[in-house]
Scaffold this motif. Structure first.
Motif, PDB file in Angstrom:
ATOM      1  N   ILE A 191      -7.171   4.325   5.554  1.00 57.24           N
ATOM      2  CA  ILE A 191      -6.898   4.799   4.203  1.00 57.24           C
ATOM      3  C   ILE A 191      -8.070   5.620   3.683  1.00 57.24           C
ATOM      4  O   ILE A 191      -7.882   6.647   3.018  1.00 57.24           O
ATOM      5  N   ALA A 210       0.840  -1.199   0.000  1.00 59.12           N
ATOM      6  CA  ALA A 210       0.000   0.000   0.000  1.00 59.12           C
ATOM      7  C   ALA A 210       0.869   1.242   0.000  1.00 59.12           C
ATOM      8  O   ALA A 210       0.561   2.222  -0.681  1.00 59.12           O
ATOM      9  N   VAL A 247      -9.685   6.459  -4.587  1.00 58.30           N
ATOM     10  CA  VAL A 247      -9.306   5.538  -3.512  1.00 58.30           C
ATOM     11  C   VAL A 247     -10.504   5.245  -2.631  1.00 58.30           C
ATOM     12  O   VAL A 247     -10.753   4.105  -2.230  1.00 58.30           O
ATOM     13  N   VAL A 280      -0.360   7.353  -5.942  1.00 61.97           N
ATOM     14  CA  VAL A 280      -1.744   7.759  -6.271  1.00 61.97           C
ATOM     15  C   VAL A 280      -1.910   9.247  -6.527  1.00 61.97           C
ATOM     16  O   VAL A 280      -2.536   9.590  -7.552  1.00 61.97           O
ATOM     17  N   ALA A 283      -7.977   9.344   2.404  1.00 64.61           N
ATOM     18  CA  ALA A 283      -8.482   9.698   1.079  1.00 64.61           C
ATOM     19  C   ALA A 283      -9.374  10.938   1.173  1.00 64.61           C
ATOM     20  O   ALA A 283      -9.237  11.878   0.388  1.00 64.61           O
ATOM     21  N   LEU A 343      -3.379  -0.979  -6.295  1.00 64.70           N
ATOM     22  CA  LEU A 343      -4.248  -1.285  -5.162  1.00 64.70           C
ATOM     23  C   LEU A 343      -5.295  -2.314  -5.545  1.00 64.70           C
ATOM     24  O   LEU A 343      -5.478  -3.333  -4.884  1.00 64.70           O
ATOM     25  N   LEU A 345       0.269   3.908  -2.708  1.00 67.91           N
ATOM     26  CA  LEU A 345      -0.371   5.152  -2.292  1.00 67.91           C
ATOM     27  C   LEU A 345       0.535   6.356  -2.479  1.00 67.91           C
ATOM     28  O   LEU A 345       0.055   7.477  -2.588  1.00 67.91           O
ATOM     29  N   LEU A 355      -1.733   9.600  -2.247  1.00 67.56           N
ATOM     30  CA  LEU A 355      -2.640   9.770  -1.140  1.00 67.56           C
ATOM     31  C   LEU A 355      -2.048  10.755  -0.164  1.00 67.56           C
ATOM     32  O   LEU A 355      -0.854  10.730   0.083  1.00 67.56           O
ATOM     33  N   THR A 380      -3.620   3.425  -8.115  1.00 69.47           N
ATOM     34  CA  THR A 380      -4.924   2.838  -7.825  1.00 69.47           C
ATOM     35  C   THR A 380      -5.046   1.469  -8.487  1.00 69.47           C
ATOM     36  O   THR A 380      -5.642   0.551  -7.927  1.00 69.47           O
TER      37      THR A 380
END
Lengths: 485, 516
Positions: free
Chosen positions: B282, B220, B319, B227, B286, B263, B224, B229, B260
């Motif tokens: 998470i 993750a 997410v 992403v 997000a 994920l 992430l 995040l 993503t």
């Protein structure tokens, strides 16, 4: 008249590589002695031929194991890949030294001879099954290197680096020898066969432990693991770039393999914890200290210290399993070509008269020498461990080998160290590609066939080992399987 | 053909890059057209995928598995399902447009530019098709190099800082993921006695919750960061702003979706228990990202940075949708991903257009552009409306589905996220008002030319699908539906929940006529 003289069991076949190299070295010396400067190329040629034949000879020992000199030397197919590696490194280094314009007064034949003797020492180190012979190999490898490091007689930097290397190297050899002596005192033998699993007998354990500590210190010094790494940056910076390339690759390889064999003989789990600490320290400190460096050779010296840390990961595992040793040797192969290639380009493009290689000299390299910039970038990415290059497959395999020991702190440290390392490798690429060239930079636009050849070979091997490592891994696994006595 | 199409698709841009590499540097127009040609060939090949798609099958299609490093279980295994299909289409669709739009934008060292463009396409496509963890990792890391060069050589003022930050942030996450991957292979070997890095093999394994938590965290983290995040997003504004237009479009359009995708493809199905454990955190991050991104975007003086922060906000939605683990959420997340790729790509290209003319991106330097460049303004406002989520354009359908799905899973978070929609409208419309409407305040703007041919062709090509997704998303969701169901099944932990999901899925999937 009776059998008063008992001839020792000398089996010369196992020694062919060393014999051939010695003959080639002597011939090269003679050629230079009689021919002078003009005979530089022939002398190099003789040496190169010697290296090639020695590698081939290593593979033809047969598929058995040969015990030479009363079982103090073990030769066989398992040694062949390593011997080939040492000879390749020396081959590439000799090619590079042909054009080394910083070469002071040494005749090419002398350089070649010294280099070849050093390779003999390395071969002895990996063939040894006796501590005395091992020590002989260590000395035979190191003393010529002290001379080679001082090749630029008129450069202060070179002299300083060489003296430091010599003094600290002599000191570490003393430690090693003292350790061997005490080991003999406690166990009554210097042969690996007899030392196998000796730790089970707890007769004089404290002394035995001290002896081991001393021997390990000697090895750690040669492999430049923290905290025995202090000599490396100065020695690497002072030596001419081709020699640094040789020092950082072949010497480390020999030291690591010898260390691996020694640890395997000991089979003492006590050393796991100290080794783990040393590995973590090496990986983190090696990478951290490289961040501050502005001189390329020093930076690569610290990077090679960090790589020694990665290489030591499989040592934590069960070395009886052939895979561990094979994967370590694979990393050595990839690392050798990457490093020699990098030093080849640095020597060609970035070294100034003293021998220092400040990073500014690479500014705008993509304009002056686009191919060199591309090659250097590939080597930097390779050392950083980015696929699909040799550094990545090597690191992947090392993680695989290290996984067998389940030491999470070690693996995390290796990952963090690699991440830190990326920064200074990338910085070199940035300097080549993304910074405008200085006005004073390189003035000569000379081209060199030798450097081009070396770089091409290293590039090809880097890509090959990164994309298709299977053949070499198979050869090395086969070789490692024989590593039992 | 079926087995090899994916590999062909992936490596054709590499061939193009080699071709450009071998041609001399002075033939500049050759490089442009070769790049355009090869990216277009890749697009045409990818159309084959859509045409021959088997809508009912839930598994992977066009698969191929060839041995590579067999003793370690590393094979060249590729295949796609509904998720990767549309991401591949997005990639192959965007790349020719990016190449076209760079024709006049990149003058110096164009040869290297187009080489890196093609290399990055290979990397991205390779990552989307990989079904072997090490193969995926190879492409994932390999992508970093051309992006690094694109930003570092052809970027703006602070490009070196931005590119190093981008590279190192991503690399740290990736290295941790590598350790996790090797660890998992080791666990797998302990259970079954063989080495394997195959995705299919790992799906079949049951991992202990403890193992899952560590592995999920490492995976993750890597995804992430990509992403991005909140709070791992700090590399994004710098990278986007300093990158050249083409770089920004690729970065925002496709590279962010890698996170993503990772994920949805790896982190979630492989570790369902750990997902349950980490999901509230998470999801909270997000939503924080949605609101934070929107608030920070509001105060940006630079248009490109505003769009960059809006990306943080939009991807927070993705997410959130993924974590909702229901059909609406996941469908919405993927629609949002594709739509965001198009709309952010369009926005960055639009910003690039005026940057090429005026060499500034500050909002204060503009004003009243609608009078001077009407065509340009129209397209910009269409893209803005899509970003805000106006029904009829692609932004609406994605956000709406995500909020629907999120409301069923995390009601309070969904309410907070909905405010993000309002904030999105605020910053975008305010920016549009300051840049396009009102009087022309700055002298230099009076003489600006409207869109040139290659510019409006590339922009129209990007904007047209936005209408398609907005008005008829069924075409896209139909092909994704089996994959969505599969993901829900893989991440479900309790039987009761599963039955409930299937029942509601029957009612709510965008296939039933009654809902329309």
């Amino acid at each position: 008249m009776s059998s008063a003289i008992i001839l020792p069991n000398i089996v010369l076949e196992g020694l062919w590589p060393i014999i051939l190299l010695s003959i080639a070295a002597s011939l090269a010396l003679l050629v230079s002695a009689f021919g002078g400067r003009k005979a530089d190329l022939p002398a190099t040629g003789v040496a190169l031929v010697g290296l090639a034949t020695a590698s081939i000879a290593a593979f033809t020992v047969g598929d058995g194991k040969l015990n030479s000199f009363q079982s103090t030397l073990l030769s066989g197919p398992f040694n062949a890949p390593l011997i080939a590696l040492f000879c390749s490194a020396a081959f590439l280094t000799l090619l590079l030294s042909v054009r080394d314009r910083m070469k002071a007064d040494a005749l090419q034949g002398e350089t070649a001879a010294i280099l070849l003797f050093s390779v003999c020492g390395m071969i002895l180190m990996v063939q040894a099954t006796d501590l005395i012979v091992l020590f002989l190999g260590v000395e035979l490898m190191s003393i010529p290197l002290y001379c080679l490091a001082a090749l630029r007689k008129r450069s202060k930097l070179s002299n300083e680096g060489a003296i430091k290397y010599f003094l600290l190297g002599a000191f570490s050899s003393a430690l090693l020898l003292y350790g061997i002596a005490i080991l003999y005192g406690t166990t009554g033998t210097t042969s690996y066969d007899s030392l196998l699993g000796f730790s089970g007998q707890r007769a004089n354990y404290r002394l035995y432990f001290v002896a081991n500590m001393l021997v390990f210190s000697g090895f750690f010094f040669k492999a430049s693991l923290v905290p025995f790494h202090m000599w490396a940056p100065d020695a690497y910076q002072g030596a001419p770039a081709p020699i640094t390339g040789f020092m950082s690759t072949a010497v480390k390889a020999a030291a690591m393999i010898a260390l691996a064999v020694f640890i395997r003989t000991l089979q003492d789990p006590y050393w796991n914890f100290p080794m783990a600490l040393i590995i973590i320290g090496t990986v983190i400190f090696g990478n951290l200290l490289a961040l501050k460096q502005t001189d390329l050779k020093r930076m690569l010296a610290y990077s090679s210290i960090a790589h020694a840390g990665y290489l030591a990961l499989p040592l934590m595992g069960n070395l009886q399993e052939p895979d561990n040793l094979a994967l370590m040797m694979f990393y050595l192969f990839g690392y050798t070509f990457l490093n020699i290639g990098a030093f080849a380009i640095i020597g060609f493009c970035a070294e100034n008269e003293d021998g220092a290689a400040p990073q500014e000299r690479l500014k705008g390299l993509y304009q002056r020498r686009p191919m060199a910039a591309l090659a250097l970038s590939i080597f930097m990415f390779g050392l950083a461990g980015i696929p699909p290059l040799a550094g990545f497959t090597g690191k992947l395999f090392l993680f695989n080998a290290g996984m067998r020991v389940f030491t999470w702190p070690l693996l995390a440290a290796a990952a963090i160290g690699s991440a830190i390392g990326v920064y200074y490798y990338l910085r070199v690429v940035v300097t080549c590609y993304m910074e405008p060239p200085d006005e004073e930079g390189e003035t000569t636009g000379e081209r060199s066939l030798a450097v081009g050849l070396v770089v091409t070979i290293c590039l090809a091997m880097t890509l090959l080992l990164g994309i298709y490592p299977t053949p070499l891994v198979a050869v090395l696994q086969n070789a490692a399987r024989f590593f039992s006595f | 053909m079926d087995a090899t199409i994916l590999s062909l698709l992936t490596f054709i841009p590499l061939v193009g890059a080699l071709l450009i590499f071998l041609t001399p540097s002075d033939l500049e127009s050759t490089h442009k057209y070769v790049a355009l040609a090869f990216t277009s060939i890749a697009f045409v090949l990818s159309l084959h995928l859509v045409q021959h798609w088997d809508g009912g099958a839930g598994g992977f299609q066009f698969t191929l598995s060839a041995p590579w490093i067999s003793n370690l279980g590393i094979h060249y295994s590729v295949g796609i399902d509904g998720f990767s299909l549309w991401l591949i289409m997005l990639t192959t669709f965007l790349m020719p447009i990016v190449a076209l739009s760079s024709f006049t934008a990149v003058e110096k060292r164009a040869k290297g530019f187009y080489i890196h463009l093609l290399l990055i396409e290979t990397g991205m496509l390779g990552a989307f098709i990989s079904l072997n963890m090490i193969l995926f990792y190879v492409f994932w890391e390999f992508m970093l190099i051309p992006m690094y060069f694109l930003i570092g050589v052809w970027g703006g003022q602070r490009r070196i800082y931005a590119t190093l930050k981008f590279f190192i942030f991503t690399m740290i996450g990736s290295l941790l993921m590598l350790v996790a991957i090797v660890a998992m292979a080791w666990f797998y070997r302990q259970e079954t006695g063989i080495w394997s890095f195959e995705y299919a093999d790992w799906l079949a394994m049951t991992w202990t919750v403890g193992q899952q938590k560590w592995m999920f965290s490492a995976f993750a983290l890597a995804f992430l960061v990509k992403v991005p995040l909140f709070p791992f997003h700090t590399w994004l504004p710098d990278a986007h702003v300093e990158a050249p237009t083409a770089g920004s479009v690729i970065l925002a359009g496709v590279l962010l979706k890698m996170g993503t995708y990772g994920l949805a493809r790896f982190a979630m199905p492989l570790f369902p228990d750990a997902l349950q454990w980490a999901s509230p955190l998470i999801a909270g991050l997000a939503v924080a990202g949605i609101i934070y991104g929107a608030l920070v975007a509001m105060v940006q003086p630079d248009i490109k940075k505003l769009v960059a922060y809006s990306s943080v906000s939009h991807l927070g939605f993705c997410v959130l949708g993924l974590l909702a683990l229901n059909p609406q959420g996941i469908q919405g997340a993927f629609l949002q991903m594709i739509g965001h790729g198009l709309l952010t790509g369009a926005l960055f290209m639009l910003v690039g257009v005026i940057y090429e003319r005026r060499h500034t991106r500050l909002i204060s330097e503009y004003g009243g552009l609608a009078k001077v460049m009407p065509f340009y303004s129209t397209l910009f406002i269409i893209a803005t409306l899509s970003s805000i989520g106006l029904p009829g354009l692609n932004g609406f359908i994605g956000e709406f589905l995500i909020l629907m799905g999120a409301f069923r899973a995390f009601p309070p978070l969904a309410i907070l996220a909905a405010t993000g929609v309002i904030l999105g409208a605020v910053y975008m419309l305010w920016m549009v008002q300051r840049v396009f409407f009102g009087p022309v305040k700055v002298e230099a703007n009076l003489g600006l030319k409207d869109l040139r041919r290659h510019e409006w062709i590339s922009l129209l090509l990007i904007i047209a699908p936005m209408f398609w997704i907005g008005l008829y998303p069924k075409y896209f969701t139909d092909k994704m539906a089996p994959a969505v169901q599969k993901l829900i099944r893989q991440t479900a932990v309790a039987e009761a929940e599963l039955l409930d999901e299937e029942a509601t899925a029957q009612r709510w999937t965008l296939g039933t006529e009654e809902d329309r």
